[in-house]
Design a protein around this motif. Structure first.
Motif, PDB file in Angstrom:
ATOM      1  N   ILE A  29       0.846  -1.201   0.000  1.00 54.62           N
ATOM      2  CA  ILE A  29       0.000   0.000   0.000  1.00 54.62           C
ATOM      3  C   ILE A  29       0.880   1.249   0.000  1.00 54.62           C
ATOM      4  N   GLY A  30       1.943   1.244   0.807  1.00 59.00           N
ATOM      5  CA  GLY A  30       2.873   2.376   0.837  1.00 59.00           C
ATOM      6  C   GLY A  30       3.550   2.595  -0.507  1.00 59.00           C
ATOM      7  N   ASP A  31       3.959   1.505  -1.154  1.00 58.77           N
ATOM      8  CA  ASP A  31       4.600   1.603  -2.471  1.00 58.77           C
ATOM      9  C   ASP A  31       3.634   2.175  -3.508  1.00 58.77           C
ATOM     10  N   ILE A  32       2.402   1.691  -3.491  1.00 64.67           N
ATOM     11  CA  ILE A  32       1.410   2.169  -4.453  1.00 64.67           C
ATOM     12  C   ILE A  32       1.097   3.638  -4.203  1.00 64.67           C
ATOM     13  N   LYS A  54      -6.652   1.023  -6.764  1.00 63.16           N
ATOM     14  CA  LYS A  54      -6.014  -0.226  -6.333  1.00 63.16           C
ATOM     15  C   LYS A  54      -5.611  -0.126  -4.863  1.00 63.16           C
ATOM     16  N   MET A  55      -5.097   1.039  -4.481  1.00 63.90           N
ATOM     17  CA  MET A  55      -4.699   1.236  -3.093  1.00 63.90           C
ATOM     18  C   MET A  55      -5.915   1.117  -2.162  1.00 63.90           C
ATOM     19  N   LEU A  56      -7.047   1.671  -2.559  1.00 59.79           N
ATOM     20  CA  LEU A  56      -8.259   1.582  -1.742  1.00 59.79           C
ATOM     21  C   LEU A  56      -8.723   0.134  -1.607  1.00 59.79           C
ATOM     22  N   GLU A  57      -8.622  -0.635  -2.697  1.00 64.90           N
ATOM     23  CA  GLU A  57      -8.966  -2.065  -2.646  1.00 64.90           C
ATOM     24  C   GLU A  57      -8.087  -2.793  -1.632  1.00 64.90           C
ATOM     25  N   LEU A  58      -6.794  -2.511  -1.679  1.00 65.34           N
ATOM     26  CA  LEU A  58      -5.860  -3.171  -0.773  1.00 65.34           C
ATOM     27  C   LEU A  58      -6.100  -2.756   0.670  1.00 65.34           C
ATOM     28  N   LYS A  59      -6.429  -1.482   0.902  1.00 63.72           N
ATOM     29  CA  LYS A  59      -6.728  -1.024   2.255  1.00 63.72           C
ATOM     30  C   LYS A  59      -7.965  -1.726   2.804  1.00 63.72           C
ATOM     31  N   LYS A  60      -8.961  -1.915   1.943  1.00 64.53           N
ATOM     32  CA  LYS A  60     -10.170  -2.623   2.370  1.00 64.53           C
ATOM     33  C   LYS A  60      -9.817  -4.070   2.739  1.00 64.53           C
ATOM     34  N   GLN A  61      -9.001  -4.693   1.920  1.00 66.34           N
ATOM     35  CA  GLN A  61      -8.562  -6.063   2.182  1.00 66.34           C
ATOM     36  C   GLN A  61      -7.789  -6.126   3.515  1.00 66.34           C
ATOM     37  N   LEU A  62      -6.947  -5.124   3.758  1.00 66.41           N
ATOM     38  CA  LEU A  62      -6.177  -5.072   4.995  1.00 66.41           C
ATOM     39  C   LEU A  62      -7.114  -4.931   6.199  1.00 66.41           C
TER      40      LEU A  62
END
Length: 66
Positions: A29-32, A54-62
């Motif tokens: 997430i930090g890299d993106i 994509k970052m928002l998707e990953l944050k939701k997954q996290l």
């Protein structure tokens, strides 16, 4: 259309995000986020928007992991 191709290339992962640990996801997430900010600074707003999504998707997954 070229910026979409670039954004999609930048969002490819070495490892499937669903199999990542919490720490790996946080790093990704930090890299993106850095890539998104660079794209915005370069006035490549389409790529920045794709990266943001994509970052928002990953944050939701996290968040779902917790």
């Amino acid at each position: 259309s070229i910026s979409r191709v670039i954004a999609k290339e930048e969002v490819r992962f070495e490892k499937d995000p669903e199999s990542m640990t919490k720490k790996e996801l946080e790093k990704l997430i930090g890299d993106i986020q850095k890539k998104m900010q660079k794209a915005a600074a370069d006035l490549n707003f389409e790529a920045a928007a794709e990266l943001r999504d994509k970052m928002l998707e990953l944050k939701k997954q996290l968040n779902d992991m917790e």
